[in-house]
Design a protein around this motif. Sequence first.
Motif, PDB file in Angstrom:
ATOM      1  N   VAL A  68       0.688  -1.790   0.162  1.00 44.47           N
ATOM      2  CA  VAL A  68       0.155  -0.118   0.003  1.00 44.47           C
ATOM      3  C   VAL A  68       0.790   1.232   0.562  1.00 44.47           C
ATOM      4  O   VAL A  68       0.178   2.266  -0.522  1.00 44.47           O
ATOM      5  CB  VAL A  68      -1.048   0.376   1.265  1.00 44.47           C
ATOM      6  CG1 VAL A  68      -1.801   1.120   1.023  1.00 44.47           C
ATOM      7  CG2 VAL A  68      -1.893  -1.304   1.128  1.00 44.47           C
ATOM      8  N   PHE A  74      -5.105   4.648  -5.548  1.00 45.94           N
ATOM      9  CA  PHE A  74      -5.813   3.280  -5.365  1.00 45.94           C
ATOM     10  C   PHE A  74      -7.245   3.709  -6.071  1.00 45.94           C
ATOM     11  O   PHE A  74      -7.724   5.176  -6.265  1.00 45.94           O
ATOM     12  CB  PHE A  74      -6.131   3.080  -3.995  1.00 45.94           C
ATOM     13  CG  PHE A  74      -5.311   3.043  -2.901  1.00 45.94           C
ATOM     14  CD1 PHE A  74      -4.313   2.170  -3.186  1.00 45.94           C
ATOM     15  CD2 PHE A  74      -5.212   4.780  -2.381  1.00 45.94           C
ATOM     16  CE1 PHE A  74      -3.291   1.922  -2.633  1.00 45.94           C
ATOM     17  CE2 PHE A  74      -2.904   4.762  -1.594  1.00 45.94           C
ATOM     18  CZ  PHE A  74      -2.464   3.604  -1.149  1.00 45.94           C
ATOM     19  N   ILE A  93      -8.378  -2.515   4.945  1.00 41.86           N
ATOM     20  CA  ILE A  93      -8.408  -1.132   5.171  1.00 41.86           C
ATOM     21  C   ILE A  93      -8.001  -1.210   6.529  1.00 41.86           C
ATOM     22  O   ILE A  93      -6.956  -0.066   7.013  1.00 41.86           O
ATOM     23  CB  ILE A  93      -9.401  -0.375   4.845  1.00 41.86           C
ATOM     24  CG1 ILE A  93      -9.179   0.304   3.728  1.00 41.86           C
ATOM     25  CG2 ILE A  93      -9.534   1.222   5.534  1.00 41.86           C
ATOM     26  CD1 ILE A  93     -11.048  -0.230   2.856  1.00 41.86           C
ATOM     27  N   TYR A  97      -2.337   2.984   8.639  1.00 41.43           N
ATOM     28  CA  TYR A  97      -3.302   4.052   8.463  1.00 41.43           C
ATOM     29  C   TYR A  97      -2.393   5.176   7.467  1.00 41.43           C
ATOM     30  O   TYR A  97      -2.714   5.330   6.820  1.00 41.43           O
ATOM     31  CB  TYR A  97      -3.241   4.472   9.884  1.00 41.43           C
ATOM     32  CG  TYR A  97      -4.077   6.276   9.918  1.00 41.43           C
ATOM     33  CD1 TYR A  97      -5.001   6.361  10.203  1.00 41.43           C
ATOM     34  CD2 TYR A  97      -2.853   6.972  10.175  1.00 41.43           C
ATOM     35  CE1 TYR A  97      -5.308   7.427   9.556  1.00 41.43           C
ATOM     36  CE2 TYR A  97      -3.260   7.920  10.168  1.00 41.43           C
ATOM     37  CZ  TYR A  97      -4.569   8.520  10.144  1.00 41.43           C
ATOM     38  OH  TYR A  97      -5.052   9.495  10.297  1.00 41.43           O
ATOM     39  N   GLU A  99      -0.112   4.531   5.570  1.00 39.19           N
ATOM     40  CA  GLU A  99      -0.301   4.304   4.448  1.00 39.19           C
ATOM     41  C   GLU A  99      -1.321   4.983   2.785  1.00 39.19           C
ATOM     42  O   GLU A  99      -1.034   4.667   2.158  1.00 39.19           O
ATOM     43  CB  GLU A  99       0.480   2.594   4.362  1.00 39.19           C
ATOM     44  CG  GLU A  99       1.536   1.805   4.896  1.00 39.19           C
ATOM     45  CD  GLU A  99       0.958   1.856   6.918  1.00 39.19           C
ATOM     46  OE1 GLU A  99       0.693   2.370   7.009  1.00 39.19           O
ATOM     47  OE2 GLU A  99       1.707   0.995   7.048  1.00 39.19           O
ATOM     48  N   TRP A 100      -2.142   4.719   3.869  1.00 37.35           N
ATOM     49  CA  TRP A 100      -3.615   5.296   3.068  1.00 37.35           C
ATOM     50  C   TRP A 100      -3.424   6.612   3.048  1.00 37.35           C
ATOM     51  O   TRP A 100      -3.987   7.645   2.117  1.00 37.35           O
ATOM     52  CB  TRP A 100      -4.230   4.826   3.747  1.00 37.35           C
ATOM     53  CG  TRP A 100      -4.780   3.128   3.830  1.00 37.35           C
ATOM     54  CD1 TRP A 100      -5.175   2.673   4.753  1.00 37.35           C
ATOM     55  CD2 TRP A 100      -5.237   2.654   2.613  1.00 37.35           C
ATOM     56  NE1 TRP A 100      -5.263   1.725   4.359  1.00 37.35           N
ATOM     57  CE2 TRP A 100      -5.662   1.121   3.578  1.00 37.35           C
ATOM     58  CE3 TRP A 100      -5.543   2.351   1.182  1.00 37.35           C
ATOM     59  CZ2 TRP A 100      -5.271   0.234   2.244  1.00 37.35           C
ATOM     60  CZ3 TRP A 100      -5.455   1.523   0.666  1.00 37.35           C
ATOM     61  CH2 TRP A 100      -5.434   0.196   1.192  1.00 37.35           C
ATOM     62  N   SER A 101      -3.436   7.753   4.034  1.00 38.46           N
ATOM     63  CA  SER A 101      -4.105   8.422   4.517  1.00 38.46           C
ATOM     64  C   SER A 101      -3.105   9.664   3.902  1.00 38.46           C
ATOM     65  O   SER A 101      -1.933   9.543   3.518  1.00 38.46           O
ATOM     66  CB  SER A 101      -2.961   9.435   6.158  1.00 38.46           C
ATOM     67  OG  SER A 101      -3.973  10.342   6.871  1.00 38.46           O
ATOM     68  N   LYS A 103      -3.258  10.449  -0.103  1.00 40.75           N
ATOM     69  CA  LYS A 103      -3.939   9.527  -1.202  1.00 40.75           C
ATOM     70  C   LYS A 103      -4.905   9.498  -1.836  1.00 40.75           C
ATOM     71  O   LYS A 103      -6.181   9.206  -0.172  1.00 40.75           O
ATOM     72  CB  LYS A 103      -3.358   8.446  -0.857  1.00 40.75           C
ATOM     73  CG  LYS A 103      -1.655   8.299  -0.774  1.00 40.75           C
ATOM     74  CD  LYS A 103      -1.221   7.103  -0.833  1.00 40.75           C
ATOM     75  CE  LYS A 103       0.869   7.161  -0.043  1.00 40.75           C
ATOM     76  NZ  LYS A 103       1.098   5.382  -0.194  1.00 40.75           N
ATOM     77  N   ALA A 105      -7.505   8.068  -4.262  1.00 36.95           N
ATOM     78  CA  ALA A 105      -8.693   7.359  -4.202  1.00 36.95           C
ATOM     79  C   ALA A 105      -9.714   7.781  -5.442  1.00 36.95           C
ATOM     80  O   ALA A 105     -10.045   8.500  -5.572  1.00 36.95           O
ATOM     81  CB  ALA A 105      -8.771   6.469  -3.750  1.00 36.95           C
ATOM     82  N   LEU A 126     -12.763   6.132   3.578  1.00 42.85           N
ATOM     83  CA  LEU A 126     -11.561   6.964   3.243  1.00 42.85           C
ATOM     84  C   LEU A 126     -11.724   8.490   4.032  1.00 42.85           C
ATOM     85  O   LEU A 126     -10.381   8.882   4.095  1.00 42.85           O
ATOM     86  CB  LEU A 126     -12.246   6.981   1.711  1.00 42.85           C
ATOM     87  CG  LEU A 126     -11.513   5.894   1.253  1.00 42.85           C
ATOM     88  CD1 LEU A 126     -11.155   5.747  -0.442  1.00 42.85           C
ATOM     89  CD2 LEU A 126     -11.408   5.076   1.836  1.00 42.85           C
ATOM     90  N   LEU A 129      -9.755   7.883   7.340  1.00 42.94           N
ATOM     91  CA  LEU A 129      -8.193   7.736   6.942  1.00 42.94           C
ATOM     92  C   LEU A 129      -7.859   9.309   6.489  1.00 42.94           C
ATOM     93  O   LEU A 129      -6.864   9.366   6.362  1.00 42.94           O
ATOM     94  CB  LEU A 129      -7.998   6.874   5.590  1.00 42.94           C
ATOM     95  CG  LEU A 129      -8.438   5.380   6.843  1.00 42.94           C
ATOM     96  CD1 LEU A 129      -8.502   4.637   5.155  1.00 42.94           C
ATOM     97  CD2 LEU A 129      -6.984   5.566   7.031  1.00 42.94           C
ATOM     98  N   MET A 131      -8.119  10.425   3.153  1.00 44.44           N
ATOM     99  CA  MET A 131      -7.748   9.932   2.078  1.00 44.44           C
ATOM    100  C   MET A 131      -8.527  11.194   1.122  1.00 44.44           C
ATOM    101  O   MET A 131      -9.348  12.226   1.719  1.00 44.44           O
ATOM    102  CB  MET A 131      -8.227   8.538   1.720  1.00 44.44           C
ATOM    103  CG  MET A 131      -7.000   6.997   2.647  1.00 44.44           C
ATOM    104  SD  MET A 131      -7.853   6.118   1.312  1.00 44.44           S
ATOM    105  CE  MET A 131      -6.771   6.246  -0.006  1.00 44.44           C
TER     106      MET A 131
END
Length: 186
Positions: A68, A74, A93, A97, A99-101, A103, A105, A126, A129, A131
């Motif tokens: 991720v 994503f 998910i 944490y 790794e997503w934040s 970004k 999608a 999302l 997070l 995102m």
Amino acid sequence: LGSVRAGRICPQVARWVAQCVPQDVDFELETVDLRDYHLPYDDESALPAHVKDGAYEQPHTRAWSAKVASASGFVLLTPQYNWSFPAILKNAIDHLYHEWSGKPAVIVSYGSRGGGKAAGHLRQVLDGLRMRAVATMPALPLAGKPMVDGQLADPGAAFADCVPALEAAFRELGAELRAPVGTPSA
Ligand SMILES: Cc1cc2nc3c(=O)[nH]c(=O)nc-3n(C[C@H](O)[C@H](O)[C@H](O)COP(=O)(O)O)c2cc1C
């Protein structure tokens, strides 16, 4: 891929969705299958938001974290299960944490009437997070679409009406990828 179900159509739908990326956007898609990442509920003691640099306790969590973390953004392809998105996707998910934040999608859903309830729930997650989910959320309707041996007979014909929304969503993702992390593009 948001489904690991035996007999799933998710890989077939994903292959077709990937063909809808317009030629003028400059990102590459890689298919990530949650079947390749077995993530138990009960073997990480720290809160994901407190784990820095992927330093999780378990090798499978570290592998998922690295995958991720390696992505700039994503495309989350989710079926609708009982008016939401699958638990396996929420579990994947929730294992991470940072790794997503921040970004971007795209949420693409499918279900009888397109899976809009799953997409709405996923968008809330999302947002939690931090995102940057793009505005356009393509929803692919399955009702009445011919199936052969548990797979769509012709995804291109089934979802032809969805191509403009997919192209718009991918262009929005391209714009978000050009913006610095944490900065909305518009
Ligand atoms: C447990 C479960 C619950 C479902 N609930 C819904 C639902 O609420 N709404 C809907 O439109 N379709 C629902 N479906 C149908 C799925 O959207 C459809 O079977 C789809 O192909 C599932 O994706 P998959 O084959 O990639 O797993 C459900 C399917 C399953 C397995």
